[in-house]
Every structure is written in C-alpha cells, then in structure tokens.
Design a protein around this motif. Sequence first.
Motif, PDB file in Angstrom:
ATOM      1  N   HIS A   1       5.793  12.445  -5.471  1.00 58.22           N
ATOM      2  CA  HIS A   1       4.490  12.869  -5.554  1.00 58.22           C
ATOM      3  C   HIS A   1       3.688  11.667  -4.868  1.00 58.22           C
ATOM      4  O   HIS A   1       3.642  10.660  -5.290  1.00 58.22           O
ATOM      5  CB  HIS A   1       4.071  13.079  -7.121  1.00 58.22           C
ATOM      6  CG  HIS A   1       2.293  13.366  -7.119  1.00 58.22           C
ATOM      7  ND1 HIS A   1       1.721  13.418  -8.524  1.00 58.22           N
ATOM      8  CD2 HIS A   1       1.565  13.683  -6.355  1.00 58.22           C
ATOM      9  CE1 HIS A   1       0.621  13.685  -8.315  1.00 58.22           C
ATOM     10  NE2 HIS A   1       0.359  13.954  -6.913  1.00 58.22           N
ATOM     11  N   LEU A   2       3.041  11.892  -3.890  1.00 54.95           N
ATOM     12  CA  LEU A   2       2.443  11.204  -3.196  1.00 54.95           C
ATOM     13  C   LEU A   2       0.676  11.465  -3.281  1.00 54.95           C
ATOM     14  O   LEU A   2       0.315  12.364  -3.143  1.00 54.95           O
ATOM     15  CB  LEU A   2       2.626  11.224  -1.560  1.00 54.95           C
ATOM     16  CG  LEU A   2       4.068  10.996  -1.223  1.00 54.95           C
ATOM     17  CD1 LEU A   2       4.309  10.958   0.187  1.00 54.95           C
ATOM     18  CD2 LEU A   2       4.725   9.698  -1.595  1.00 54.95           C
ATOM     19  N   ARG A   3      -0.064  10.470  -2.841  1.00 48.10           N
ATOM     20  CA  ARG A   3      -1.615  10.409  -2.998  1.00 48.10           C
ATOM     21  C   ARG A   3      -1.818   9.422  -1.732  1.00 48.10           C
ATOM     22  O   ARG A   3      -1.733   8.410  -1.628  1.00 48.10           O
ATOM     23  CB  ARG A   3      -2.135  10.065  -4.166  1.00 48.10           C
ATOM     24  CG  ARG A   3      -3.741  10.046  -4.089  1.00 48.10           C
ATOM     25  CD  ARG A   3      -4.301   9.854  -5.610  1.00 48.10           C
ATOM     26  NE  ARG A   3      -3.893  10.921  -6.398  1.00 48.10           N
ATOM     27  CZ  ARG A   3      -4.025  10.820  -7.774  1.00 48.10           C
ATOM     28  NH1 ARG A   3      -4.158   9.722  -8.109  1.00 48.10           N
ATOM     29  NH2 ARG A   3      -3.756  11.773  -8.537  1.00 48.10           N
ATOM     30  N   ARG A   4      -2.734  10.167  -0.867  1.00 46.38           N
ATOM     31  CA  ARG A   4      -2.970   9.247   0.300  1.00 46.38           C
ATOM     32  C   ARG A   4      -4.021   8.238  -0.015  1.00 46.38           C
ATOM     33  O   ARG A   4      -4.873   8.518  -0.788  1.00 46.38           O
ATOM     34  CB  ARG A   4      -3.661  10.313   1.323  1.00 46.38           C
ATOM     35  CG  ARG A   4      -4.272   9.574   2.716  1.00 46.38           C
ATOM     36  CD  ARG A   4      -4.711  10.632   3.586  1.00 46.38           C
ATOM     37  NE  ARG A   4      -5.316  10.175   4.720  1.00 46.38           N
ATOM     38  CZ  ARG A   4      -5.494  10.794   6.036  1.00 46.38           C
ATOM     39  NH1 ARG A   4      -5.388  11.920   5.736  1.00 46.38           N
ATOM     40  NH2 ARG A   4      -5.596   9.970   6.979  1.00 46.38           N
ATOM     41  N   LEU A   5      -3.532   7.126   0.707  1.00 47.78           N
ATOM     42  CA  LEU A   5      -4.538   5.821   0.429  1.00 47.78           C
ATOM     43  C   LEU A   5      -4.721   5.386   1.922  1.00 47.78           C
ATOM     44  O   LEU A   5      -4.135   5.689   3.030  1.00 47.78           O
ATOM     45  CB  LEU A   5      -3.891   4.702   0.039  1.00 47.78           C
ATOM     46  CG  LEU A   5      -3.420   4.819  -1.734  1.00 47.78           C
ATOM     47  CD1 LEU A   5      -2.723   3.745  -2.258  1.00 47.78           C
ATOM     48  CD2 LEU A   5      -4.829   5.056  -2.420  1.00 47.78           C
ATOM     49  N   ALA A   6      -6.095   4.803   2.076  1.00 44.48           N
ATOM     50  CA  ALA A   6      -6.806   4.499   3.328  1.00 44.48           C
ATOM     51  C   ALA A   6      -6.067   3.644   4.111  1.00 44.48           C
ATOM     52  O   ALA A   6      -5.711   3.597   5.065  1.00 44.48           O
ATOM     53  CB  ALA A   6      -8.314   4.251   3.037  1.00 44.48           C
ATOM     54  N   GLY A   7      -5.241   2.766   3.391  1.00 37.76           N
ATOM     55  CA  GLY A   7      -4.373   1.470   4.083  1.00 37.76           C
ATOM     56  C   GLY A   7      -3.040   1.916   4.207  1.00 37.76           C
ATOM     57  O   GLY A   7      -2.411   1.009   4.807  1.00 37.76           O
TER      58      GLY A   7
ATOM     59  N   VAL B   1       3.052   6.280  -3.675  1.00 34.90           N
ATOM     60  CA  VAL B   1       4.005   6.809  -4.613  1.00 34.90           C
ATOM     61  C   VAL B   1       3.386   7.056  -5.993  1.00 34.90           C
ATOM     62  O   VAL B   1       3.342   6.021  -6.623  1.00 34.90           O
ATOM     63  CB  VAL B   1       5.364   6.253  -4.586  1.00 34.90           C
ATOM     64  CG1 VAL B   1       6.230   7.280  -5.144  1.00 34.90           C
ATOM     65  CG2 VAL B   1       5.653   6.032  -3.138  1.00 34.90           C
ATOM     66  N   VAL B   2       2.942   8.162  -6.425  1.00 34.58           N
ATOM     67  CA  VAL B   2       2.257   8.386  -7.628  1.00 34.58           C
ATOM     68  C   VAL B   2       3.404   8.554  -8.719  1.00 34.58           C
ATOM     69  O   VAL B   2       3.451   7.963  -9.644  1.00 34.58           O
ATOM     70  CB  VAL B   2       1.371   9.426  -7.798  1.00 34.58           C
ATOM     71  CG1 VAL B   2       0.819   9.822  -9.151  1.00 34.58           C
ATOM     72  CG2 VAL B   2       0.296   9.509  -6.833  1.00 34.58           C
TER      73      VAL B   2
ATOM     74  N   VAL C   1       0.713  -1.249   0.030  1.00 29.40           N
ATOM     75  CA  VAL C   1       0.023  -0.049   0.017  1.00 29.40           C
ATOM     76  C   VAL C   1       0.847   1.382   0.074  1.00 29.40           C
ATOM     77  O   VAL C   1       0.585   2.221  -0.678  1.00 29.40           O
ATOM     78  CB  VAL C   1      -1.060   0.014   1.120  1.00 29.40           C
ATOM     79  CG1 VAL C   1      -1.659   1.325   1.234  1.00 29.40           C
ATOM     80  CG2 VAL C   1      -2.003  -1.292   1.055  1.00 29.40           C
ATOM     81  N   ALA C   2       1.831   1.295   0.717  1.00 31.84           N
ATOM     82  CA  ALA C   2       2.977   2.321   1.008  1.00 31.84           C
ATOM     83  C   ALA C   2       3.559   2.747  -0.545  1.00 31.84           C
ATOM     84  O   ALA C   2       3.524   3.773  -1.074  1.00 31.84           O
ATOM     85  CB  ALA C   2       4.037   2.082   1.759  1.00 31.84           C
TER      86      ALA C   2
ATOM     87  N   GLU D   1      -3.147  14.843  -1.597  1.00 26.92           N
ATOM     88  CA  GLU D   1      -1.945  14.693  -2.452  1.00 26.92           C
ATOM     89  C   GLU D   1      -0.684  15.565  -1.800  1.00 26.92           C
ATOM     90  O   GLU D   1      -1.101  16.773  -1.218  1.00 26.92           O
ATOM     91  CB  GLU D   1      -2.233  14.973  -3.854  1.00 26.92           C
ATOM     92  CG  GLU D   1      -3.215  14.242  -4.547  1.00 26.92           C
ATOM     93  CD  GLU D   1      -3.074  14.558  -6.085  1.00 26.92           C
ATOM     94  OE1 GLU D   1      -2.461  14.210  -6.775  1.00 26.92           O
ATOM     95  OE2 GLU D   1      -4.426  14.949  -6.669  1.00 26.92           O
ATOM     96  N   MET D   2       0.471  15.279  -2.194  1.00 27.51           N
ATOM     97  CA  MET D   2       1.480  15.942  -1.735  1.00 27.51           C
ATOM     98  C   MET D   2       2.658  15.528  -2.728  1.00 27.51           C
ATOM     99  O   MET D   2       3.083  14.923  -3.280  1.00 27.51           O
ATOM    100  CB  MET D   2       1.619  15.216  -0.115  1.00 27.51           C
ATOM    101  CG  MET D   2       2.854  15.852   0.705  1.00 27.51           C
ATOM    102  SD  MET D   2       3.247  15.003   2.033  1.00 27.51           S
ATOM    103  CE  MET D   2       1.732  15.297   3.007  1.00 27.51           C
ATOM    104  N   LEU D   3       3.555  16.858  -2.578  1.00 22.52           N
ATOM    105  CA  LEU D   3       4.940  16.834  -3.281  1.00 22.52           C
ATOM    106  C   LEU D   3       5.792  16.885  -2.033  1.00 22.52           C
ATOM    107  O   LEU D   3       5.891  17.680  -1.246  1.00 22.52           O
ATOM    108  CB  LEU D   3       5.048  17.933  -4.010  1.00 22.52           C
ATOM    109  CG  LEU D   3       4.000  17.869  -5.320  1.00 22.52           C
ATOM    110  CD1 LEU D   3       4.173  19.068  -6.219  1.00 22.52           C
ATOM    111  CD2 LEU D   3       4.466  16.723  -6.104  1.00 22.52           C
ATOM    112  N   VAL D   4       6.698  16.155  -1.877  1.00 22.85           N
ATOM    113  CA  VAL D   4       7.819  15.985  -1.064  1.00 22.85           C
ATOM    114  C   VAL D   4       9.186  16.012  -1.620  1.00 22.85           C
ATOM    115  O   VAL D   4       9.498  15.054  -2.335  1.00 22.85           O
ATOM    116  CB  VAL D   4       7.784  14.568  -0.106  1.00 22.85           C
ATOM    117  CG1 VAL D   4       8.933  14.764   1.002  1.00 22.85           C
ATOM    118  CG2 VAL D   4       6.304  14.380   0.809  1.00 22.85           C
TER     119      VAL D   4
END
Length: 252
Positions: A218-224, A78-79, A73-74, A199-202
């Motif tokens: 580029h991250l996108r949050r997932l529930a798991g 990562v998009v 999931v992690a 969504e997030m850019l780190v």
Amino acid sequence: MPNDRLRDAMLRKGLTPTAIAEHVGVDPKTVERWITQGRAPYPRYRHAIAALVRESESYLWPNAMPQERANRVAESEVVQVYPRRAAVPDDLWRRLISQAQERIGILVYAGLFLPEQQPQLVATLKAKAAAGIQVEILLGDPDSPEVAQRGAEEGIGDAMGGKVRNVLAFYQRLRDVQGVTVHFHRTTLYNSIFRFDDEMLVNSHVFGFPAAHTPVMHLRRLAGGDLFGTYTDSFDRVWETSVPVWKPVVAG
C-alpha cells in the motif's frame, strides 16, 4: 540549463511563475531563475512546489536531494505491506474506491476478485465517471500469449483467459459510460496496479503462485519520493500500448 521538467509541470497545472511565487512566498523573478537557469530552490520551497504541481522532488530536481534522504522518503511512501492480497482489508478497498476524486486506474490480467468482492464496484465507477473522475481499466488480452503464459505460471492453464472474459461480463455495464475506458494489453506484468489518486495498491506477481497469495504494497505518494511515481509510470507505459476492448459505435 533550463528546468524543462518544472516548466512542463507548471504548464500542465496552468500555473505561472507569479502564482508559484505567491504560493511559496518568493519574488517571481526567483521562480523565473528556477525555470530558466535550472537553479534548485531551498528544500522547503522544493517540497511546496512539488506538492502543488503533483510531481516528486526527485523528478523536478534529480540532483538536488541527497540519496540518503531520497531513500528515507521512499520508505515513507510505503504505508503497509500485506503478505498476500487476501490479507488486504475489504474496507481499505472500499475506502480507496469511494474516496477517489481525480483518477482510478486498474492494471491487471483479469482482476476478477475485485468486482466479485466489491458488489457495488461497477455502480461506484459509473458514479465516479459521472462526477468527472477519470477511470482507466487495463485487462490482459484473453487471446494473447502473455495471458496464456501467466495462466501456466499460476498453474491454472487456459483458465486465465476465461477469467478475463468473465470480468468483462461485469465491466460490460461500463461500455457506453463517458469517462470510463477499458483496454486490452499484451504486456508481461510483474505487478498488478490499483491506483486511486495519490494512493496505490501494488500486487506483486510471483512465479508459481496466484496473485491472491502474493504480497501487496500500500503506497501513498509523497512530494519528495519517487516510488509511487515508478509504478505510475509503469501503468502509463502499458496504457500507451493498449487498445480499446470495444470499438466505438459509428452512427449510420
């Protein structure tokens, strides 16, 4: 043992056991047991509840998800990985800023590139705040040793403090805008974080390189998942130690 994390998440969202039960299709007494007895729901229910309360499954039920699945999931959070910040498309920045509906968070030392590359940034942030969106901007204190150290590491010396003061010239227009808060921090940053809802850019910080030349996730949050949540927690911890840039005006 009661699941206080689930209880707290429900309270923050104004959800009752009955509301949760209706959402996932179970008896309210079952939800009560998930809360009071700490029982873990079946995976399909965990996913639905985590999405509803906007928390990760691994946070709500830390022992319920096998590590192998948590790792997968992690990875899915990562998009895209960009080799350097300069490779992040301008239209991605514009989309993330324009489509945010709840929260915009910027954690940097200076981040001067953002208002320079996005000329409508300040006007957009004002409009977002007027629509009820929370805007939080964290800048490095230009007089702090942390900012001086980062300037030395990038090879630009005292120029880093000057970049902070330059970016304040842009954000000055946000000074009296309700819903926008601009703070100084004195934190050693290992990443710059740009959050737009889920969504997030780190942007990683690498010794000897300016941030424009270092990788961005580029991250996108997932529930798991909990990768997105890790950086969200980091942002919030810096915020807790920060101070307002401008003192509130006191009526005479």
